[in-house]
Design a protein around this motif. Structure first.
Motif, short mmCIF file in Angstrom:
data_model
loop_
_atom_site.label_atom_id
_atom_site.label_comp_id
_atom_site.label_asym_id
_atom_site.label_seq_id
_atom_site.Cartn_x
_atom_site.Cartn_y
_atom_site.Cartn_z
N GLY A 137 -35.33 6.07 12.41
CA GLY A 137 -35.84 6.16 13.89
C GLY A 137 -36.59 5.04 14.19
O GLY A 137 -37.08 5.08 15.28
N LEU A 138 -37.10 4.11 13.46
CA LEU A 138 -37.98 3.12 13.77
C LEU A 138 -37.28 1.57 13.24
O LEU A 138 -36.32 1.61 12.07
N GLY A 139 -37.46 0.54 14.19
CA GLY A 139 -37.01 -0.66 13.49
C GLY A 139 -35.85 -1.09 14.28
O GLY A 139 -34.81 -0.32 14.42
N ALA A 140 -35.91 -2.70 14.36
CA ALA A 140 -34.84 -3.42 15.25
C ALA A 140 -33.77 -3.35 14.12
O ALA A 140 -32.24 -3.54 14.92
N THR A 141 -33.51 -3.17 12.98
CA THR A 141 -32.46 -3.24 12.15
C THR A 141 -31.83 -1.61 11.82
O THR A 141 -30.93 -1.61 11.05
N SER A 142 -32.38 -0.67 12.56
CA SER A 142 -31.81 0.73 12.33
C SER A 142 -31.79 1.08 11.21
O SER A 142 -30.65 1.51 10.70
N PRO A 143 -32.89 1.14 10.31
CA PRO A 143 -32.82 1.46 8.96
C PRO A 143 -32.33 3.06 8.85
O PRO A 143 -32.56 3.64 9.50
N GLN A 144 -31.65 3.24 7.74
CA GLN A 144 -31.29 4.79 7.48
C GLN A 144 -31.77 5.19 5.73
O GLN A 144 -32.26 4.26 5.12
N ILE A 176 -44.82 -3.96 4.21
CA ILE A 176 -43.21 -3.54 4.58
C ILE A 176 -42.41 -4.43 5.61
O ILE A 176 -43.26 -4.97 6.13
N ASP A 177 -41.35 -4.37 5.60
CA ASP A 177 -40.30 -4.74 6.73
C ASP A 177 -40.54 -6.56 6.57
O ASP A 177 -41.25 -7.04 7.23
N ASN A 178 -39.57 -7.32 5.86
CA ASN A 178 -39.61 -8.58 5.88
C ASN A 178 -38.46 -9.38 6.53
O ASN A 178 -38.08 -10.38 6.13
N SER A 179 -37.86 -8.45 7.37
CA SER A 179 -36.58 -8.99 8.01
C SER A 179 -36.94 -10.29 8.95
O SER A 179 -35.99 -11.05 8.87
N HIS A 180 -38.22 -10.35 9.54
CA HIS A 180 -38.42 -11.58 10.43
C HIS A 180 -38.88 -12.63 9.71
O HIS A 180 -39.68 -13.40 10.46
N LEU A 181 -38.66 -12.86 8.58
CA LEU A 181 -38.96 -14.16 8.08
C LEU A 181 -38.46 -15.39 8.59
O LEU A 181 -37.64 -15.27 9.55
N PHE A 182 -39.12 -16.60 8.77
CA PHE A 182 -38.40 -17.85 9.43
C PHE A 182 -38.70 -17.56 10.99
O PHE A 182 -37.84 -17.99 11.69
N ARG A 183 -39.88 -16.83 11.24
CA ARG A 183 -40.24 -16.61 12.55
C ARG A 183 -39.54 -15.45 13.29
O ARG A 183 -40.13 -14.50 14.08
N ARG A 184 -38.18 -15.30 13.08
CA ARG A 184 -37.60 -14.67 13.82
C ARG A 184 -36.22 -14.01 13.09
O ARG A 184 -35.47 -13.11 13.74
N GLY A 185 -36.14 -14.33 11.86
CA GLY A 185 -35.20 -13.28 10.95
C GLY A 185 -33.59 -14.26 10.81
O GLY A 185 -33.34 -14.38 9.87
N LYS A 186 -33.27 -14.38 12.15
CA LYS A 186 -31.84 -14.97 12.29
C LYS A 186 -31.98 -16.66 12.18
O LYS A 186 -31.98 -17.12 13.24
N TRP A 187 -32.12 -17.25 11.03
CA TRP A 187 -32.31 -18.41 10.91
C TRP A 187 -31.05 -19.34 10.83
O TRP A 187 -30.23 -18.93 10.47
N THR A 188 -31.32 -20.65 10.99
CA THR A 188 -30.17 -21.87 11.09
C THR A 188 -30.65 -22.89 10.00
O THR A 188 -31.81 -22.80 9.72
N VAL A 248 -30.97 -11.08 3.54
CA VAL A 248 -31.10 -12.16 2.57
C VAL A 248 -32.75 -12.34 2.64
O VAL A 248 -33.17 -12.33 1.50
N ASN A 249 -33.36 -12.30 3.85
CA ASN A 249 -34.91 -12.21 3.86
C ASN A 249 -35.55 -11.33 3.04
O ASN A 249 -36.64 -11.54 2.39
N LEU A 281 -29.11 -7.22 13.79
CA LEU A 281 -29.60 -8.75 13.94
C LEU A 281 -29.06 -9.31 12.96
O LEU A 281 -29.10 -10.64 12.66
N GLY A 282 -27.98 -8.90 12.11
CA GLY A 282 -27.25 -9.70 11.28
C GLY A 282 -27.40 -9.66 9.73
O GLY A 282 -28.47 -9.17 9.48
N ALA A 283 -26.61 -9.95 8.89
CA ALA A 283 -26.92 -9.94 7.29
C ALA A 283 -28.01 -10.88 6.88
O ALA A 283 -28.49 -10.66 5.78
#
Length: 267
Positions: A12-19, A155-167, A48-49, A42-44
């Motif tokens: 019920g919380l989080g941009a990645t819709s955790p289950q 908790i929640d390390n999905s936003h590494l590299f400032r916003r998660g979806k890095w290039t 990785v993060n 937010l993608g796979a």
């Protein structure tokens, strides 16, 4: 590493819709896990993060909930109309243990924590891997009463590299930079509780991580999460470069500690 045995429902919380899933670890112990699915919006790469954070959490003994790869079978997915309708695929996802009974860290309860010094390692990690979300999102630091006292969990390390979806280009730009975070709980920790010496042991562990260990970690990332070989190489080069800059990162962080507290024995 976990194996999902039963779907419980959404967190019920989080941009990645955790289950939430009930799962078994490699020892056969049953755990309730918070799972981020590979097909999250937010993608796979956010998985990785998370896997990167879980690995550094093990190396540095950080106060991250135990986490890692979780295998979800087609049989478990078939038992849920929600997951079937969402098109969730069987295979590898990321899961970590659910912390029952935890609340959020605030300025009113931070002083209770018995593991505040452990946050030096978390702060070092966040600055090595450009994670601003630990304080921007007030729900990413938890506190729970345990047998030996109140304990902080990060908790929640999905936003590494400032916003998660890095290039690849983003990793290159971030390799030699740092954005100091001394907001909210981090500011309080630096001002009142942490000394430079609290960071030293974490710095030494990072410096001792071998290239072979980093290569082994990269090989552990599921191919479907990061299929581009160029991105894999760029990520490994970034991690290696940041490892070699850990002294610099620590100095920038500890410069934020007031001189009056550098040698004080504050607890």
């Amino acid at each position: 590493m976990f194996r999902a045995v039963e779907y419980i429902g959404p967190v019920g919380l989080g941009a990645t819709s955790p289950q939430l899933f009930r799962a078994e670890n490699s020892h056969g112990d049953s755990k309730v896990c918070v799972v981020k699915l590979s097909a999250n919006r937010l993608g796979a790469k956010v998985l990785v993060n998370e896997l990167l954070a879980a690995q550094f959490g093990c190396w540095l003994n950080l106060c991250f909930p135990p986490g890692g790869l979780i295998k979800i079978s087609s049989e478990v997915l078939a038992g849920s109309r929600r997951l079937t309708a969402a098109g969730v695929l069987p295979g590898w996802h990321f899961g970590c243990e659910y912390l029952k009974g935890a609340g959020y860290v605030t300025k009113f309860n931070l002083h209770r924590a018995v593991n505040k010094e452990q946050m030096a390692g978390v702060m070092l990690f966040d600055h090595l891997f450009h994670n601003p979300d630990r304080t921007e999102n007030r729900k990413n630091l938890l506190i729970r009463k345990e047998q030996d006292g109140y304990k902080i969990y990060a908790i929640d390390n999905s936003h590494l590299f400032r916003r998660g979806k890095w290039t690849i280009e983003m990793l290159k730009q971030l390799t030699d930079s740092i954005t100091l975070n001394h907001r909210r709980s981090y500011g309080v920790l630096l001002k009142y509780y942490l000394k430079p010496t609290h960071f030293f042991k974490y710095v030494q562990i990072v410096k001792n991580i071998k290239d072979a260990e980093l290569s082994e970690f990269m090989e552990s990332i599921p191919g479907e999460w990061l299929p581009d070989l160029g991105e894999r190489q760029a990520l490994q080069e970034f991690i290696t470069a940041r490892r070699d800059k850990v002294d610099w990162v620590m100095r920038r962080l500890t410069d934020l500690i007031p001189n009056i507290n550098r040698s004080a024995n504050i607890h």
